[in-house]
Design a protein around this motif. Structure first.
Motif, PDB file in Angstrom:
ATOM      1  N   HIS A 149       0.875  -1.175   0.000  1.00  0.00           N
ATOM      2  CA  HIS A 149       0.000   0.000   0.000  1.00  0.00           C
ATOM      3  C   HIS A 149       0.909   1.219   0.000  1.00  0.00           C
ATOM      4  CE1 HIS A 149      -3.624   2.207   2.067  1.00  0.00           C
ATOM      5  NE2 HIS A 149      -3.339   2.699   0.866  1.00  0.00           N
ATOM      6  N   LEU A 150       0.997   1.881  -1.152  1.00  0.00           N
ATOM      7  CA  LEU A 150       1.956   2.980  -1.304  1.00  0.00           C
ATOM      8  C   LEU A 150       1.388   4.288  -0.780  1.00  0.00           C
ATOM      9  CD1 LEU A 150       3.582   2.260  -4.794  1.00  0.00           C
ATOM     10  CD2 LEU A 150       4.126   1.310  -2.533  1.00  0.00           C
ATOM     11  N   GLY A 151       2.282   5.281  -0.656  1.00  0.00           N
ATOM     12  CA  GLY A 151       1.949   6.544  -0.026  1.00  0.00           C
ATOM     13  C   GLY A 151       1.074   7.454  -0.859  1.00  0.00           C
ATOM     14  N   LEU A 152       0.730   8.603  -0.283  1.00  0.00           N
ATOM     15  CA  LEU A 152      -0.201   9.532  -0.906  1.00  0.00           C
ATOM     16  C   LEU A 152       0.470  10.560  -1.809  1.00  0.00           C
ATOM     17  CD1 LEU A 152      -2.554  10.196   2.157  1.00  0.00           C
ATOM     18  CD2 LEU A 152      -2.952   8.663   0.227  1.00  0.00           C
ATOM     19  N   THR A 153       1.770  10.744  -1.674  1.00  0.00           N
ATOM     20  CA  THR A 153       2.449  11.764  -2.478  1.00  0.00           C
ATOM     21  C   THR A 153       3.317  11.115  -3.553  1.00  0.00           C
ATOM     22  OG1 THR A 153       4.364  11.863  -0.983  1.00  0.00           O
ATOM     23  CG2 THR A 153       2.501  13.333  -0.500  1.00  0.00           C
ATOM     24  N   PRO A 154       3.435  11.754  -4.726  1.00  0.00           N
ATOM     25  CA  PRO A 154       4.178  11.147  -5.838  1.00  0.00           C
ATOM     26  C   PRO A 154       5.631  10.824  -5.514  1.00  0.00           C
ATOM     27  CG  PRO A 154       2.850  12.985  -6.620  1.00  0.00           C
ATOM     28  CD  PRO A 154       2.762  13.006  -5.124  1.00  0.00           C
ATOM     29  N   ASP A 155       6.302  11.695  -4.755  1.00  0.00           N
ATOM     30  CA  ASP A 155       7.713  11.434  -4.465  1.00  0.00           C
ATOM     31  C   ASP A 155       7.880  10.212  -3.574  1.00  0.00           C
ATOM     32  OD1 ASP A 155       6.546  12.852  -2.308  1.00  0.00           O
ATOM     33  OD2 ASP A 155       8.507  13.554  -1.620  1.00  0.00           O
ATOM     34  N   ARG A 156       6.970  10.046  -2.590  1.00  0.00           N
ATOM     35  CA  ARG A 156       7.072   8.874  -1.710  1.00  0.00           C
ATOM     36  C   ARG A 156       6.693   7.597  -2.468  1.00  0.00           C
ATOM     37  NH1 ARG A 156      10.666   8.960   1.465  1.00  0.00           N
ATOM     38  NH2 ARG A 156      11.316  10.294  -0.256  1.00  0.00           N
ATOM     39  N   LEU A 188       2.721  -8.834  -8.039  1.00  0.00           N
ATOM     40  CA  LEU A 188       2.671  -7.692  -7.136  1.00  0.00           C
ATOM     41  C   LEU A 188       1.271  -7.119  -7.170  1.00  0.00           C
ATOM     42  CD1 LEU A 188       5.169  -4.923  -6.443  1.00  0.00           C
ATOM     43  CD2 LEU A 188       2.895  -4.241  -7.232  1.00  0.00           C
ATOM     44  N   MET A 189       0.696  -6.915  -5.993  1.00  0.00           N
ATOM     45  CA  MET A 189      -0.681  -6.415  -5.900  1.00  0.00           C
ATOM     46  C   MET A 189      -0.781  -5.386  -4.787  1.00  0.00           C
ATOM     47  SD  MET A 189      -2.933  -9.915  -6.144  1.00  0.00           S
ATOM     48  CE  MET A 189      -2.184 -10.783  -4.757  1.00  0.00           C
ATOM     49  N   GLY A 190      -1.745  -4.486  -4.945  1.00  0.00           N
ATOM     50  CA  GLY A 190      -1.996  -3.576  -3.846  1.00  0.00           C
ATOM     51  C   GLY A 190      -2.649  -2.281  -4.279  1.00  0.00           C
ATOM     52  N   ASP A 191      -2.850  -1.436  -3.288  1.00  0.00           N
ATOM     53  CA  ASP A 191      -3.357  -0.081  -3.503  1.00  0.00           C
ATOM     54  C   ASP A 191      -2.134   0.801  -3.725  1.00  0.00           C
ATOM     55  OD1 ASP A 191      -4.394   2.451  -3.395  1.00  0.00           O
ATOM     56  OD2 ASP A 191      -5.387   2.223  -1.448  1.00  0.00           O
ATOM     57  N   LEU A 192      -1.898   1.159  -4.981  1.00  0.00           N
ATOM     58  CA  LEU A 192      -0.710   1.954  -5.313  1.00  0.00           C
ATOM     59  C   LEU A 192      -0.976   3.448  -5.204  1.00  0.00           C
ATOM     60  CD1 LEU A 192       0.849  -0.023  -8.305  1.00  0.00           C
ATOM     61  CD2 LEU A 192       0.978  -0.450  -5.839  1.00  0.00           C
ATOM     62  N   ASN A 193      -2.224   3.854  -4.979  1.00  0.00           N
ATOM     63  CA  ASN A 193      -2.574   5.266  -4.808  1.00  0.00           C
ATOM     64  C   ASN A 193      -2.128   6.126  -5.985  1.00  0.00           C
ATOM     65  OD1 ASN A 193      -4.135   6.006  -2.502  1.00  0.00           O
ATOM     66  ND2 ASN A 193      -2.450   5.339  -1.177  1.00  0.00           N
ATOM     67  N   GLU A 194      -2.033   5.534  -7.166  1.00  0.00           N
ATOM     68  CA  GLU A 194      -1.580   6.254  -8.359  1.00  0.00           C
ATOM     69  C   GLU A 194      -2.759   6.466  -9.299  1.00  0.00           C
ATOM     70  OE1 GLU A 194      -0.032   8.495 -10.431  1.00  0.00           O
ATOM     71  OE2 GLU A 194       1.719   7.603  -9.445  1.00  0.00           O
ATOM     72  N   TRP A 195      -3.114   7.721  -9.528  1.00  0.00           N
ATOM     73  CA  TRP A 195      -4.246   8.049 -10.382  1.00  0.00           C
ATOM     74  C   TRP A 195      -3.882   7.972 -11.864  1.00  0.00           C
ATOM     75  CZ3 TRP A 195      -9.224   9.986  -8.783  1.00  0.00           C
ATOM     76  CH2 TRP A 195      -9.409   9.963  -7.392  1.00  0.00           C
ATOM     77  N   ARG A 196      -2.598   8.101 -12.174  1.00  0.00           N
ATOM     78  CA  ARG A 196      -2.175   8.071 -13.573  1.00  0.00           C
ATOM     79  C   ARG A 196      -2.002   6.622 -14.026  1.00  0.00           C
ATOM     80  NH1 ARG A 196       2.888  11.831 -12.475  1.00  0.00           N
ATOM     81  NH2 ARG A 196       2.856  10.463 -10.651  1.00  0.00           N
TER      82      ARG A 196
END
Length: 233
Positions: A124-131, A153-161
């Motif tokens: 589960h990756l972070g909320l900001t692009p750099d992190r 690899l699976m998960g919530d990547l928090n990436e809108w692009r």
């Protein structure tokens, strides 16, 4: 061999009605009929960080949580958990701290399914692009340092692009299943949840689980994929 994997951010079992109802999440998990499920936000965020899902009920329903918990009473590592069906044999587990402004992690399970090796990574990756970029780079380097193995690899990547940022970094070594919107469960517009594999695994189908219960149980819908592992029919 065809297997089904899925990823699901369960928001600590809090539904769109703001009620914490683990039974709804368990119902959705069972609806997926998967061999491996990566969960995010499986544990409470503060205090003792105990799991929001019952170990007992998971086992009663035929699930075996991988041994990645932070402590007794938890299910996951920084909220990341892996559920396995009885056909999955665990060989090794590994917990990963990710670079972050807030606690973030990944979990890795080396397993065999009917004798075929496979590596499962949930995150589960972070909320900001750099992190997110730093975390994706860290995971990619960690995987590159280990003995090669067919990997999911699976998960919530928090990436809108769809192709930029952490997706682009992971794509140097992994192939992403076509994105599909999983967030917000009430009206999905963003493909925040993703599944990627090493090139030796074939993605046969993928989809978003849209059952009535799933649309109420969390703010994310589950994403699933049917895969063909290498060297199998």
């Amino acid at each position: 061999m065809r297997i089904r994997v899925a990823t699901y951010n369960i928001r600590k079992c809090v539904g769109l009605d703001w009620r914490r109802e683990p039974s709804r999440i368990l119902h959705v998990i069972n609806e997926l009929d998967a061999d491996v499920i990566a969960l995010q936000e499986a544990d409470r965020r503060f205090g003792s960080r105990i799991t929001t899902l019952s170990h007992t009920k998971l086992v009663e329903d035929g699930w075996r949580p991988a041994s990645v918990a932070m402590h007794e009473g938890g299910l996951g590592w920084h909220g990341n958990a892996i559920l396995l069906s009885p056909k999955v044999e665990v060989e090794d587990t590994h917990r990963v701290d990710l670079p972050a402004y807030e606690p973030r992690g990944a979990v890795l399970v080396d397993a065999r399914i009917d004798g075929t090796p496979v590596r499962i990574v949930g995150t589960h990756l972070g909320l900001t692009p750099d992190r997110r970029a730093a975390q994706a780079r860290f995971i990619a380097e960690m995987l590159a340092s280990r003995k090669p193995r067919p990997t999911v690899l699976m998960g919530d990547l928090n990436e809108w692009r769809s192709k930029a940022g952490c997706i682009s970094l992971f794509s140097r070594s992994l192939v992403f299943a076509d994105p599909a919107p999983t967030y917000h469960a009430s009206r999905p517009i963003a493909a925040l949840d993703r599944i990627a594999t090493t090139p030796d695994i074939e993605v046969l189908e993928r989809g978003v689980h849209h059952s009535d219960v799933a649309r109420r149980a969390s703010d994310h819908l589950p994403l699933w994929a049917d895969l063909k592992l290498p060297g199998t029919n």
